[in-house]
Design a protein around this motif. Structure first.
Motif, PDB file in Angstrom:
ATOM      1  N   LYS A 336       0.809  -1.203   0.000  1.00 35.52           N
ATOM      2  CA  LYS A 336       0.000   0.000   0.000  1.00 35.52           C
ATOM      3  C   LYS A 336       0.855   1.271   0.000  1.00 35.52           C
ATOM      4  O   LYS A 336       0.634   2.188  -0.752  1.00 35.52           O
ATOM      5  CB  LYS A 336      -0.904  -0.044   1.242  1.00 35.52           C
ATOM      6  CG  LYS A 336      -1.868   1.085   1.354  1.00 35.52           C
ATOM      7  CD  LYS A 336      -2.996   0.951   0.365  1.00 35.52           C
ATOM      8  CE  LYS A 336      -3.777   2.230   0.231  1.00 35.52           C
ATOM      9  NZ  LYS A 336      -4.399   2.384  -1.041  1.00 35.52           N
ATOM     10  N   THR A 337       1.878   1.231   0.893  1.00 40.62           N
ATOM     11  CA  THR A 337       2.602   2.478   1.059  1.00 40.62           C
ATOM     12  C   THR A 337       3.709   2.655   0.015  1.00 40.62           C
ATOM     13  O   THR A 337       4.191   3.739  -0.180  1.00 40.62           O
ATOM     14  CB  THR A 337       3.236   2.545   2.461  1.00 40.62           C
ATOM     15  OG1 THR A 337       3.914   1.303   2.659  1.00 40.62           O
ATOM     16  CG2 THR A 337       2.210   2.776   3.526  1.00 40.62           C
ATOM     17  N   GLU A 338       4.102   1.549  -0.618  1.00 42.92           N
ATOM     18  CA  GLU A 338       5.276   1.683  -1.460  1.00 42.92           C
ATOM     19  C   GLU A 338       4.979   1.883  -2.932  1.00 42.92           C
ATOM     20  O   GLU A 338       5.856   1.733  -3.753  1.00 42.92           O
ATOM     21  CB  GLU A 338       6.172   0.458  -1.270  1.00 42.92           C
ATOM     22  CG  GLU A 338       7.035   0.576  -0.035  1.00 42.92           C
ATOM     23  CD  GLU A 338       7.987  -0.582   0.111  1.00 42.92           C
ATOM     24  OE1 GLU A 338       8.023  -1.451  -0.773  1.00 42.92           O
ATOM     25  OE2 GLU A 338       8.689  -0.621   1.124  1.00 42.92           O
ATOM     26  N   PHE A 339       3.751   2.179  -3.280  1.00 48.47           N
ATOM     27  CA  PHE A 339       3.466   2.354  -4.704  1.00 48.47           C
ATOM     28  C   PHE A 339       4.096   3.646  -5.211  1.00 48.47           C
ATOM     29  O   PHE A 339       3.742   4.737  -4.796  1.00 48.47           O
ATOM     30  CB  PHE A 339       1.962   2.346  -4.987  1.00 48.47           C
ATOM     31  CG  PHE A 339       1.665   2.717  -6.428  1.00 48.47           C
ATOM     32  CD1 PHE A 339       2.053   1.890  -7.465  1.00 48.47           C
ATOM     33  CD2 PHE A 339       1.013   3.906  -6.745  1.00 48.47           C
ATOM     34  CE1 PHE A 339       1.812   2.222  -8.795  1.00 48.47           C
ATOM     35  CE2 PHE A 339       0.763   4.258  -8.068  1.00 48.47           C
ATOM     36  CZ  PHE A 339       1.168   3.406  -9.086  1.00 48.47           C
ATOM     37  N   THR A 340       5.100   3.481  -6.045  1.00 45.44           N
ATOM     38  CA  THR A 340       5.701   4.650  -6.692  1.00 45.44           C
ATOM     39  C   THR A 340       5.490   4.466  -8.178  1.00 45.44           C
ATOM     40  O   THR A 340       5.985   3.505  -8.761  1.00 45.44           O
ATOM     41  CB  THR A 340       7.211   4.704  -6.401  1.00 45.44           C
ATOM     42  OG1 THR A 340       7.381   4.638  -5.004  1.00 45.44           O
ATOM     43  CG2 THR A 340       7.827   5.972  -6.950  1.00 45.44           C
ATOM     44  N   LEU A 380       4.771  16.163 -12.316  1.00 41.77           N
ATOM     45  CA  LEU A 380       4.291  14.989 -11.576  1.00 41.77           C
ATOM     46  C   LEU A 380       5.407  13.967 -11.346  1.00 41.77           C
ATOM     47  O   LEU A 380       5.456  13.315 -10.298  1.00 41.77           O
ATOM     48  CB  LEU A 380       3.112  14.341 -12.322  1.00 41.77           C
ATOM     49  CG  LEU A 380       1.799  15.135 -12.248  1.00 41.77           C
ATOM     50  CD1 LEU A 380       0.727  14.517 -13.140  1.00 41.77           C
ATOM     51  CD2 LEU A 380       1.282  15.211 -10.802  1.00 41.77           C
ATOM     52  N   ILE A 381       6.307  13.857 -12.302  1.00 37.10           N
ATOM     53  CA  ILE A 381       7.430  12.918 -12.101  1.00 37.10           C
ATOM     54  C   ILE A 381       8.277  13.400 -10.917  1.00 37.10           C
ATOM     55  O   ILE A 381       8.672  12.624 -10.048  1.00 37.10           O
ATOM     56  CB  ILE A 381       8.303  12.795 -13.376  1.00 37.10           C
ATOM     57  CG1 ILE A 381       7.493  12.128 -14.493  1.00 37.10           C
ATOM     58  CG2 ILE A 381       9.567  11.987 -13.091  1.00 37.10           C
ATOM     59  CD1 ILE A 381       8.213  12.039 -15.817  1.00 37.10           C
ATOM     60  N   ARG A 382       8.497  14.694 -10.879  1.00 37.01           N
ATOM     61  CA  ARG A 382       9.291  15.249  -9.790  1.00 37.01           C
ATOM     62  C   ARG A 382       8.595  14.993  -8.445  1.00 37.01           C
ATOM     63  O   ARG A 382       9.225  14.680  -7.454  1.00 37.01           O
ATOM     64  CB  ARG A 382       9.470  16.760 -10.027  1.00 37.01           C
ATOM     65  CG  ARG A 382      10.333  17.448  -9.018  1.00 37.01           C
ATOM     66  CD  ARG A 382      11.779  17.009  -9.134  1.00 37.01           C
ATOM     67  NE  ARG A 382      12.642  17.784  -8.258  1.00 37.01           N
ATOM     68  CZ  ARG A 382      13.777  17.340  -7.798  1.00 37.01           C
ATOM     69  NH1 ARG A 382      14.213  16.135  -8.100  1.00 37.01           N
ATOM     70  NH2 ARG A 382      14.512  18.103  -7.018  1.00 37.01           N
ATOM     71  N   LYS A 383       7.279  15.133  -8.482  1.00 41.19           N
ATOM     72  CA  LYS A 383       6.519  15.026  -7.230  1.00 41.19           C
ATOM     73  C   LYS A 383       6.351  13.554  -6.788  1.00 41.19           C
ATOM     74  O   LYS A 383       6.403  13.251  -5.605  1.00 41.19           O
ATOM     75  CB  LYS A 383       5.133  15.648  -7.459  1.00 41.19           C
ATOM     76  CG  LYS A 383       4.460  16.026  -6.175  1.00 41.19           C
ATOM     77  CD  LYS A 383       3.210  16.831  -6.430  1.00 41.19           C
ATOM     78  CE  LYS A 383       2.192  16.408  -5.411  1.00 41.19           C
ATOM     79  NZ  LYS A 383       0.841  16.452  -5.869  1.00 41.19           N
ATOM     80  N   LEU A 387      13.205  10.813  -9.003  1.00 43.30           N
ATOM     81  CA  LEU A 387      14.143  11.189 -10.071  1.00 43.30           C
ATOM     82  C   LEU A 387      14.640  12.637  -9.918  1.00 43.30           C
ATOM     83  O   LEU A 387      13.883  13.521  -9.523  1.00 43.30           O
ATOM     84  CB  LEU A 387      13.472  11.028 -11.440  1.00 43.30           C
ATOM     85  CG  LEU A 387      13.113   9.599 -11.870  1.00 43.30           C
ATOM     86  CD1 LEU A 387      12.657   9.582 -13.328  1.00 43.30           C
ATOM     87  CD2 LEU A 387      14.294   8.654 -11.688  1.00 43.30           C
ATOM     88  N   SER A 388      15.906  12.819 -10.280  1.00 42.75           N
ATOM     89  CA  SER A 388      16.480  14.175 -10.220  1.00 42.75           C
ATOM     90  C   SER A 388      16.049  14.965 -11.452  1.00 42.75           C
ATOM     91  O   SER A 388      15.546  14.394 -12.427  1.00 42.75           O
ATOM     92  CB  SER A 388      18.003  14.071 -10.198  1.00 42.75           C
ATOM     93  OG  SER A 388      18.430  13.565 -11.458  1.00 42.75           O
ATOM     94  N   LEU A 389      16.307  16.266 -11.420  1.00 41.43           N
ATOM     95  CA  LEU A 389      15.946  17.106 -12.581  1.00 41.43           C
ATOM     96  C   LEU A 389      16.663  16.624 -13.838  1.00 41.43           C
ATOM     97  O   LEU A 389      16.098  16.592 -14.925  1.00 41.43           O
ATOM     98  CB  LEU A 389      16.318  18.570 -12.297  1.00 41.43           C
ATOM     99  CG  LEU A 389      15.533  19.237 -11.168  1.00 41.43           C
ATOM    100  CD1 LEU A 389      16.115  20.637 -10.897  1.00 41.43           C
ATOM    101  CD2 LEU A 389      14.055  19.351 -11.513  1.00 41.43           C
ATOM    102  N   LYS A 390      17.914  16.198 -13.647  1.00 39.79           N
ATOM    103  CA  LYS A 390      18.681  15.748 -14.814  1.00 39.79           C
ATOM    104  C   LYS A 390      18.076  14.452 -15.365  1.00 39.79           C
ATOM    105  O   LYS A 390      17.877  14.299 -16.583  1.00 39.79           O
ATOM    106  CB  LYS A 390      20.143  15.534 -14.426  1.00 39.79           C
ATOM    107  CG  LYS A 390      20.912  14.962 -15.571  1.00 39.79           C
ATOM    108  CD  LYS A 390      22.400  14.903 -15.388  1.00 39.79           C
ATOM    109  CE  LYS A 390      23.074  14.294 -16.624  1.00 39.79           C
ATOM    110  NZ  LYS A 390      22.364  13.215 -17.273  1.00 39.79           N
TER     111      LYS A 390
END
Ligand SMILES: Nc1ncnc2c1ncn2[C@@H]1O[C@H](COP(=O)(O)OP(=O)(O)OP(=O)(O)O)[C@@H](O)[C@H]1O
Length: 436
Positions: A336-340, A380-383, A387-390
């Protein structure tokens, strides 16, 4: 039990003692057995000419052969050209076996679902004028599909003659696309517009799909004007479905909206006990309590936990205690908690929302919508990922990290100033999470 094709082979063998081989090859070679029930055999031939001949000349022989096999009287139904697709087998409901258990009797009522349950019952009992359409919404795993099938069961028991149509929002879309491809739009329309009761599960999947909504709108109107009961389920209320046309939103809202909330503690305990009882499993109170306290938001998960406890007991030969149960279900908390979500999923869902493709977002297209969708997906990817900006820039044909940063900033500032935009981001996020 005999399968339809076993029975058909036996029938052909018996016919062989009465008819010439040429007659059998000519009339029955391309016949297929479709269904056998306790009093009827259904066969299909692709030629209407052969259908007429079989019905005119061979029906008696077919029935005699069936009598010889089963020592009882059987009807024979011959389907002709185009009738196979629309045939609804009697023997099988066409539904998932689990859905056959989704009845009102098995639905545990508590504060969180009392209203939706009462509305569903009223609809099943035919209080049609006040509750059309009924729109049931709530988060995943809270019993919406269960209630929809409960209505289906109750109505089909009361009115076996009703044509009840149950369809999932995405199946409706897929079927429509297929119908358009093979030029069967008319058949598609007919199938849905002749329903006495129309049940659509997960209607949120038609949002944002223009042609599907158009077709759906006409189906809806035809049924509505004919006073046919309509019930929808969705993971959000109509006014939160940003990509749903306004004319559909207003029509949905003109009926009855009923939400289902996550169950409170008492309801969770009742559901756990109920599910355990159905499985023939005895759960001590402290164990039920442990599950109820730890699984708070989703009935599907509660159900899974009870099943897992049983499997654990059987496979590990372990007694059911709080400590063994905590071992058995600890990975469920993790899930439940680990959905990325993956970056691909985020890009894909954002693109879909704007009827674009992932490649449009990753590539160099510069239309207004593409640029906006691209920025949203970066935000959304950042949030939602680490992942880093690069890293993010690399996903978009090696864009520079400063470009990514300024895209994210633009979205953040838009979020501060526009409520509808907030809703869009919420909608896309919900779509992403629903893929977990
Ligand atoms: N109040 C309840 N009493 C008994 N069982 C329930 C109840 N609510 C949900 N369930 C069970 O939980 C499971 C998940 O419910 P269901 O599939 O109806 O959820 P849903 O809201 O349609 O979810 P989704 O939006 O993901 O399709 C089903 O097995 C259903 O029988």
């Amino acid at each position: 039990m005999n399968s339809a094709s076993d029975v058909w082979n036996k029938v052909l063998k018996i016919l062989g003692s009465e008819l010439t081989t040429t007659a059998i090859t000519t009339w029955f070679d391309d016949c297929k057995a479709v269904e056998i029930t306790d009093n009827r055999l259904v066969i299909y031939t692709p030629s209407n000419f052969k259908k007429d001949v079989i019905e005119g000349r061979f029906l008696g022989s077919l029935k005699n052969a069936l009598r010889e096999i089963f020592s009882g009287d059987f009807d024979v139904l011959v389907l002709g050209e185009g009738e196979f697709d629309s045939f609804k087998p009697k023997g099988a409901s066409g539904h998932d076996p689990a859905e056959e258990e989704y009845t009102f009797e098995r639905f545990v009522v508590g504060n969180s679902n009392k209203f939706a349950h009462a509305a569903a019952k009223a609809v099943a009992e035919g209080q049609i004028k006040n509750f059309n359409p009924l729109f049931i919404y709530g988060d995943s795993g809270l019993g919406k599909t269960h209630l929809l099938h409960a209505i289906r069961h109750a109505v089909s028991e009361k009115h076996p003659e009703y044509n009840i149509v149950y369809v999932k929002g995405d199946d409706f879309t897929n079927e429509l696309i297929h119908a358009i491809q093979v030029g069967k739009n008319v058949e598609f329309r007919e199938k849905y517009r002749v329903a006495d009761l129309f049940l659509m599960d997960d209607i949120q999947f038609i949002a944002g799909k223009i042609q599907t909504q158009e077709e759906f709108f006409h189906t809806f109107n035809t049924l509505y004007e004919a006073n046919r009961q309509i019930v929808f389920t969705s993971d959000r209320p109509p006014n939160e479905m940003m990509r749903l046309e306004d004319r559909l939103k207003t029509r949905f809202e003109s009926g009855l909206l009923a939400d289902i909330q996550p169950p409170d503690y008492e309801t969770r305990m009742a559901i756990i006990k109920n599910k355990a009882q159905q499985l023939g499993l005895f759960l001590p109170d402290d164990v039920s309590n442990y599950i109820a306290e730890n699984m708070t938001s989703n009935v599907r998960q509660i159900e899974g936990a009870v099943k897992k406890v049983m499997a654990y007991r059987d496979l590990m030969n372990d007694s059911i205690t709080v400590s063994s149960v905590s071992k058995a279900i600890k990975d469920m908390f993790k899930e439940k908690t680990e959905f990325t979500p993956t970056s691909d999923l985020i890009i894909d869902e954002t693109a879909k929302y704007y009827s674009l493709t992932s490649d449009d977002l990753k590539g160099q297209r510069r239309t207004r919508n593409t640029a906006l969708a691209r920025q949203i997906s970066m935000y959304l990817i950042r949030k939602l990922t680490n992942l880093s900006l690069k890293d993010i820039g690399d996903l978009y044909e090696g864009r520079d990290h400063t470009t990514v940063l300024s895209s994210i900033r633009r979205i953040e500032s838009e979020l501060k100033s526009s409520a509808p935009f907030n809703q869009t981001i919420k909608d896309i996020t919900a779509n992403i999470n629903s893929r977990s």
